[in-house]
Design a protein around this motif. Structure first.
Motif, PDB file in Angstrom:
ATOM      1  N   GLY A 191       0.811  -1.079   0.108  1.00 34.41           N
ATOM      2  CA  GLY A 191       0.101  -0.339  -0.424  1.00 34.41           C
ATOM      3  C   GLY A 191       0.571   1.554   0.146  1.00 34.41           C
ATOM      4  O   GLY A 191       1.880   1.432   0.472  1.00 34.41           O
ATOM      5  N   GLY A 192       0.187   2.325   0.023  1.00 32.95           N
ATOM      6  CA  GLY A 192       0.756   4.224   0.117  1.00 32.95           C
ATOM      7  C   GLY A 192       1.822   3.970  -1.267  1.00 32.95           C
ATOM      8  O   GLY A 192       0.788   3.552  -2.254  1.00 32.95           O
ATOM      9  N   GLY A 193       3.316   4.533  -1.104  1.00 33.16           N
ATOM     10  CA  GLY A 193       3.893   5.141  -2.041  1.00 33.16           C
ATOM     11  C   GLY A 193       4.214   3.322  -2.807  1.00 33.16           C
ATOM     12  O   GLY A 193       4.586   3.287  -4.058  1.00 33.16           O
ATOM     13  N   TYR A 194       4.085   2.421  -1.796  1.00 30.76           N
ATOM     14  CA  TYR A 194       4.695   1.399  -1.979  1.00 30.76           C
ATOM     15  C   TYR A 194       4.037   0.127  -3.030  1.00 30.76           C
ATOM     16  O   TYR A 194       4.208   0.203  -4.601  1.00 30.76           O
ATOM     17  CB  TYR A 194       5.086   0.384  -1.072  1.00 30.76           C
ATOM     18  N   GLY A 195       2.613   0.141  -2.837  1.00 28.23           N
ATOM     19  CA  GLY A 195       1.552  -0.223  -4.030  1.00 28.23           C
ATOM     20  C   GLY A 195       0.332   0.556  -4.152  1.00 28.23           C
ATOM     21  O   GLY A 195      -0.715   0.698  -3.598  1.00 28.23           O
ATOM     22  N   ARG A 232       1.809   1.708 -17.025  1.00 29.98           N
ATOM     23  CA  ARG A 232       2.818   3.536 -16.136  1.00 29.98           C
ATOM     24  C   ARG A 232       3.661   2.922 -17.673  1.00 29.98           C
ATOM     25  O   ARG A 232       3.835   1.942 -17.636  1.00 29.98           O
ATOM     26  CB  ARG A 232       2.918   2.576 -15.062  1.00 29.98           C
ATOM     27  N   THR A 233       4.201   3.882 -17.599  1.00 28.00           N
ATOM     28  CA  THR A 233       5.932   4.128 -17.608  1.00 28.00           C
ATOM     29  C   THR A 233       6.799   4.486 -17.139  1.00 28.00           C
ATOM     30  O   THR A 233       7.827   3.262 -17.543  1.00 28.00           O
ATOM     31  CB  THR A 233       5.899   5.241 -18.389  1.00 28.00           C
ATOM     32  N   ASP A 234       6.319   4.120 -15.721  1.00 30.92           N
ATOM     33  CA  ASP A 234       7.283   3.947 -14.557  1.00 30.92           C
ATOM     34  C   ASP A 234       7.147   2.700 -13.537  1.00 30.92           C
ATOM     35  O   ASP A 234       5.975   3.675 -12.816  1.00 30.92           O
ATOM     36  CB  ASP A 234       7.506   4.889 -14.862  1.00 30.92           C
ATOM     37  N   VAL A 235       7.466   1.872 -13.408  1.00 30.62           N
ATOM     38  CA  VAL A 235       7.493   1.038 -12.304  1.00 30.62           C
ATOM     39  C   VAL A 235       8.048   0.453 -11.271  1.00 30.62           C
ATOM     40  O   VAL A 235       9.440   0.367 -12.356  1.00 30.62           O
ATOM     41  CB  VAL A 235       6.485  -0.227 -12.744  1.00 30.62           C
ATOM     42  N   ALA A 236       8.475   0.907 -10.084  1.00 33.69           N
ATOM     43  CA  ALA A 236       9.255   1.086  -9.067  1.00 33.69           C
ATOM     44  C   ALA A 236      10.253  -0.440  -9.491  1.00 33.69           C
ATOM     45  O   ALA A 236       9.773  -1.451  -9.331  1.00 33.69           O
ATOM     46  CB  ALA A 236       9.351   1.662  -7.951  1.00 33.69           C
ATOM     47  N   ALA A 237      11.146  -0.486  -9.213  1.00 34.77           N
ATOM     48  CA  ALA A 237      11.862  -1.982  -9.009  1.00 34.77           C
ATOM     49  C   ALA A 237      11.289  -2.372  -7.749  1.00 34.77           C
ATOM     50  O   ALA A 237      11.502  -1.689  -6.751  1.00 34.77           O
ATOM     51  CB  ALA A 237      13.874  -1.600  -8.651  1.00 34.77           C
ATOM     52  N   GLY A 238      11.517  -3.832  -7.675  1.00 39.02           N
ATOM     53  CA  GLY A 238      10.721  -4.300  -6.233  1.00 39.02           C
ATOM     54  C   GLY A 238       9.313  -4.069  -5.965  1.00 39.02           C
ATOM     55  O   GLY A 238       8.582  -4.340  -5.333  1.00 39.02           O
ATOM     56  N   SER A 239       8.478  -4.494  -7.164  1.00 39.31           N
ATOM     57  CA  SER A 239       6.814  -3.506  -7.130  1.00 39.31           C
ATOM     58  C   SER A 239       6.475  -5.580  -7.189  1.00 39.31           C
ATOM     59  O   SER A 239       6.646  -5.666  -8.543  1.00 39.31           O
ATOM     60  CB  SER A 239       6.966  -2.739  -8.223  1.00 39.31           C
ATOM     61  N   VAL A 240       5.694  -5.421  -6.366  1.00 36.57           N
ATOM     62  CA  VAL A 240       4.853  -6.858  -6.568  1.00 36.57           C
ATOM     63  C   VAL A 240       3.308  -6.208  -7.232  1.00 36.57           C
ATOM     64  O   VAL A 240       2.562  -5.478  -6.934  1.00 36.57           O
ATOM     65  CB  VAL A 240       4.624  -7.126  -5.085  1.00 36.57           C
ATOM     66  N   GLY A 267       3.278 -11.206  -9.531  1.00 39.02           N
ATOM     67  CA  GLY A 267       5.160 -11.304 -10.378  1.00 39.02           C
ATOM     68  C   GLY A 267       5.571  -9.610  -9.023  1.00 39.02           C
ATOM     69  O   GLY A 267       5.232  -9.400  -8.464  1.00 39.02           O
ATOM     70  N   ILE A 268       6.237  -9.930  -9.652  1.00 44.81           N
ATOM     71  CA  ILE A 268       7.460  -9.087  -8.938  1.00 44.81           C
ATOM     72  C   ILE A 268       8.378  -8.384 -10.233  1.00 44.81           C
ATOM     73  O   ILE A 268       8.756  -9.016 -10.325  1.00 44.81           O
ATOM     74  CB  ILE A 268       8.547  -9.339  -7.983  1.00 44.81           C
ATOM     75  N   TYR A 269       8.373  -6.915 -10.330  1.00 40.50           N
ATOM     76  CA  TYR A 269       9.163  -6.492 -11.115  1.00 40.50           C
ATOM     77  C   TYR A 269      10.573  -6.017 -11.140  1.00 40.50           C
ATOM     78  O   TYR A 269      10.617  -5.335  -9.400  1.00 40.50           O
ATOM     79  CB  TYR A 269       8.836  -5.271 -11.644  1.00 40.50           C
ATOM     80  N   PRO A 270      11.681  -6.646 -11.517  1.00 43.92           N
ATOM     81  CA  PRO A 270      12.633  -6.769 -10.527  1.00 43.92           C
ATOM     82  C   PRO A 270      13.524  -5.567 -10.956  1.00 43.92           C
ATOM     83  O   PRO A 270      14.400  -4.947 -10.585  1.00 43.92           O
ATOM     84  CB  PRO A 270      13.563  -8.027 -12.137  1.00 43.92           C
ATOM     85  N   ARG A 271      13.913  -4.515 -12.036  1.00 43.76           N
ATOM     86  CA  ARG A 271      13.996  -3.473 -12.567  1.00 43.76           C
ATOM     87  C   ARG A 271      12.639  -2.005 -12.719  1.00 43.76           C
ATOM     88  O   ARG A 271      12.083  -2.791 -13.160  1.00 43.76           O
ATOM     89  CB  ARG A 271      15.258  -3.363 -13.659  1.00 43.76           C
ATOM     90  N   THR A 276       9.055  -5.031  -2.420  1.00 45.33           N
ATOM     91  CA  THR A 276       9.872  -5.538  -2.408  1.00 45.33           C
ATOM     92  C   THR A 276      11.115  -4.637  -1.892  1.00 45.33           C
ATOM     93  O   THR A 276      11.863  -4.112  -3.076  1.00 45.33           O
ATOM     94  CB  THR A 276      10.136  -6.987  -2.497  1.00 45.33           C
ATOM     95  N   PRO A 277      12.210  -5.146  -1.183  1.00 41.04           N
ATOM     96  CA  PRO A 277      13.196  -4.417  -0.672  1.00 41.04           C
ATOM     97  C   PRO A 277      14.165  -5.219  -1.701  1.00 41.04           C
ATOM     98  O   PRO A 277      15.711  -4.495  -1.099  1.00 41.04           O
ATOM     99  CB  PRO A 277      13.158  -3.604   0.530  1.00 41.04           C
ATOM    100  N   LEU A 278      14.771  -6.445  -1.800  1.00 37.54           N
ATOM    101  CA  LEU A 278      15.264  -7.681  -1.938  1.00 37.54           C
ATOM    102  C   LEU A 278      15.387  -6.692  -3.633  1.00 37.54           C
ATOM    103  O   LEU A 278      14.205  -6.676  -4.520  1.00 37.54           O
ATOM    104  CB  LEU A 278      14.732  -8.468  -1.797  1.00 37.54           C
TER     105      LEU A 278
END
Length: 244
Positions: A109-113, A169-177, A185-189, A201-203
């Motif tokens: 949630g929030g800025g993370y999700g 979206r044109t820009d998804v943050a790395a680690g987004s679940v 899935g999880i965006y690696p970059r 995720t911070p991983l």
């Protein structure tokens, strides 16, 4: 479809993928039983480790095999593969207990999700319930694709399936679940993407400086663990690690 039909595995179809590669088709579409069969075959072939074998790339319902064409010809590889595929497919050997389990911490949630609240509303759930159900799942890395280290995870609760965004979206943050259709899935970059973003995720999912760049491998089991913003910040300060 009858139970007998559902339990009978389809014949493996061989396709020439390139001069140095064969594609083995075990089925079509997304099917957990077919994907498990792909991973069993991958493990069997990898265990043989012939010197001419360069790589095995499993997908949802297929397996690509790459070989050294200077060491062996394509027909000889096909003959070897035919013999391997003719061996009994013992699904009892594919116990989940023997697979590697990787826990993925996620700040939801929030800025993370940014899609968590709207996704929950669309599903008729509270944000808390969506987090609980998503993090309570037991997932399997069906395949790695789309981008280096991007895991397509099977095992999503069908009730949590969501269509992709109408406008990616044109820009998804790395680690987004995220959830995309019947998968998570999880965006690696960083990069474009149209899946619903629930958290991050911070991983590091992919890091070329590691001995094994991809954090997750096909066949791994994955469990999400909800964390808060403070733990997310703390984990981003820790050295990246590959699970044992």
């Amino acid at each position: 479809m009858s139970a007998a039909t559902a339990s009978a595995p389809s014949a493996i179809v061989f396709e020439a993928l390139a001069d140095d590669a064969w594609l083995l088709r075990l089925g079509d579409g997304i099917d957990d039983a077919v994907n498990a069969r792909v991973h069993r075959l991958t493990a069997r072939l990898r265990a043989q480790a012939p010197p001419w074998l360069r790589d095995l790339v499993p997908a949802y319902a297929s397996l690509a095999l790459f070989f050294d064409e200077n060491a062996i010809d394509a027909l000889a590889v096909k003959s070897w593969l035919t013999a391997q595929c003719a061996q009994p497919d013992d699904d009892a050997s594919d116990t989940q207990a023997t697979r590697r389990i990787v826990e993925i911490p996620v700040a939801y949630g929030g800025g993370y999700g940014p899609d968590l609240d709207s996704a929950a509303a669309e599903l008729g759930l509270s944000a808390h319930d969506l987090i609980a159900r998503h993090s309570g799942g037991d997932y399997t890395v069906a395949m790695i694709g789309f981008a280096p280290g991007f895991p397509y995870l099977s095992g999503l609760d069908p009730a949590l399936a969501l269509p992709r965004l109408a406008t990616p979206r044109t820009d998804v943050a790395a680690g987004s679940v995220a959830i995309g259709g019947a998968q998570t899935g999880i965006y690696p970059r960083p990069g474009p993407g149209g899946w619903r973003l629930l958290g991050r995720t911070p991983l590091a999912l992919f890091d070329v400086s590691r001995a094994e760049p991809s954090l997750l491998q096909p066949g791994d089991r994955v469990r999400f663990v909800a964390i808060d913003a403070a733990e997310f910040a703390e984990r981003t300060r820790l050295p990246a690690q590959t699970p044992a």
